[in-house]
Write a protein that holds these residues in place. Sequence first.
Motif, PDB file in Angstrom:
ATOM      1  N   ARG A  18       0.834  -1.205   0.000  1.00 14.00           N
ATOM      2  CA  ARG A  18       0.000   0.000   0.000  1.00 14.00           C
ATOM      3  C   ARG A  18       0.865   1.249   0.000  1.00 14.00           C
ATOM      4  NH1 ARG A  18      -5.004  -1.877   0.400  1.00 14.00           N
ATOM      5  NH2 ARG A  18      -5.439  -3.757   1.630  1.00 14.00           N
ATOM      6  N   THR A  19       0.237   2.371  -0.356  1.00 14.62           N
ATOM      7  CA  THR A  19       0.965   3.634  -0.498  1.00 14.62           C
ATOM      8  C   THR A  19       0.394   4.685   0.436  1.00 14.62           C
ATOM      9  OG1 THR A  19       1.472   3.170  -2.821  1.00 14.62           O
ATOM     10  CG2 THR A  19       1.614   5.466  -2.105  1.00 14.62           C
ATOM     11  N   ALA A  20       1.288   5.392   1.128  1.00 15.12           N
ATOM     12  CA  ALA A  20       0.893   6.467   2.039  1.00 15.12           C
ATOM     13  C   ALA A  20       1.348   7.810   1.483  1.00 15.12           C
ATOM     14  CB  ALA A  20       1.496   6.241   3.416  1.00 15.12           C
ATOM     15  N   LEU A  21       0.429   8.775   1.456  1.00 17.09           N
ATOM     16  CA  LEU A  21       0.737  10.161   1.098  1.00 17.09           C
ATOM     17  C   LEU A  21       0.858  10.952   2.392  1.00 17.09           C
ATOM     18  CD1 LEU A  21       0.885  12.762  -0.640  1.00 17.09           C
ATOM     19  CD2 LEU A  21      -1.625  12.719  -0.722  1.00 17.09           C
ATOM     20  N   LEU A  46       5.758  11.685  -0.689  1.00 18.10           N
ATOM     21  CA  LEU A  46       6.115  12.710   0.281  1.00 18.10           C
ATOM     22  C   LEU A  46       5.996  14.088  -0.349  1.00 18.10           C
ATOM     23  CD1 LEU A  46       9.337  11.034   1.740  1.00 18.10           C
ATOM     24  CD2 LEU A  46       6.965  10.760   2.508  1.00 18.10           C
ATOM     25  N   THR A  47       5.376  14.997   0.378  1.00 19.01           N
ATOM     26  CA  THR A  47       5.248  16.358  -0.151  1.00 19.01           C
ATOM     27  C   THR A  47       5.509  17.378   0.952  1.00 19.01           C
ATOM     28  OG1 THR A  47       3.809  17.910  -1.348  1.00 19.01           O
ATOM     29  CG2 THR A  47       2.751  16.455   0.257  1.00 19.01           C
ATOM     30  N   ALA A  48       6.166  18.450   0.574  1.00 16.58           N
ATOM     31  CA  ALA A  48       6.450  19.580   1.459  1.00 16.58           C
ATOM     32  C   ALA A  48       7.032  20.681   0.574  1.00 16.58           C
ATOM     33  CB  ALA A  48       7.428  19.205   2.577  1.00 16.58           C
ATOM     34  N   ARG A  49       7.327  21.810   1.180  1.00 17.23           N
ATOM     35  CA  ARG A  49       7.921  22.900   0.401  1.00 17.23           C
ATOM     36  C   ARG A  49       9.395  22.642   0.095  1.00 17.23           C
ATOM     37  NH1 ARG A  49       7.064  27.986   3.957  1.00 17.23           N
ATOM     38  NH2 ARG A  49       7.657  26.439   5.523  1.00 17.23           N
TER      39      ARG A  49
END
Length: 283
Positions: A18-21, A46-49
């Motif tokens: 499974r994939t986690a955002l 993964l997301t961030a500035r």
Amino acid sequence: MQQDGHFPVTDANNTARRTALITGASAGIGKCFAEHYAACGHDLILTARRTDRLETLAAQLAADNGITTTVIAGDMADPATPQRLWTEITGRGLTVDVLINNAGYGMTNNFVDYPWTEHRDFIQVMVTAYAELCHLALPGMLERRHGRIINVASLAGLAPGTIGHTLYGASKAFLIKMSESLSLETEGTGVHVTAVNPGFTRSEFHTTAGVQETVDRMPKWMWMQAKDVVAETHAASEAGRATVIPGRANRMTAFILRHVPANLALTLSRRRSAMQDDAAGKA
């Protein structure tokens, strides 16, 4: 590393993974969520500035855990970011099984000390982006009859208002109520929605908010490590709990907050704020 920020797994035979955002994944609790779910065998988005920190973290987690990590930069203060992020995720053929809404920060001065544009951006990051990402993720989760959403709220969402931090507690109270409602709406569907309400947690949050000196004077027993908060949250999410308050001291604090009359709570908050102002002035 490929140019698109995608770190391929070395063993591509595990198609059931499974994939986690995770938003705000470059530091603090978000980074610990990434480390925890990677260790549990989840692929990560993964997301961030700050993409430099994200790419370093993503490469390390992919190498250490044999997972696939994908980095997508995004500033949640931009109202277009949640939809752009989702479009990019689906365009790559990725599926989000776990959404961890974690991006956030604090503002410590009085309400009128900031221009409205800063409050507007704060509400976008702390309220609107959380709700929009839930709205984007839920249809697919419901269709697949499996999904987990974790909204990182705070014990501040259960506490009375304070001087300064005007919108912080209010935004966290919103996340708690939204998560509780979504948990009821998704009951029996295989989708779990959980709000986690950490108390004082060792991370970069307080340094960024400019209050590190103040919190350093607080008793050590009040603090939790971010990895322990994440572990309790994961267990609560899998158990289908609508809310979780990690740590015995935090649960006791929440119990007291629920049973103190509102007027008394505000009086105590006023005195606590005055004491913090005095301490800051003497520092």
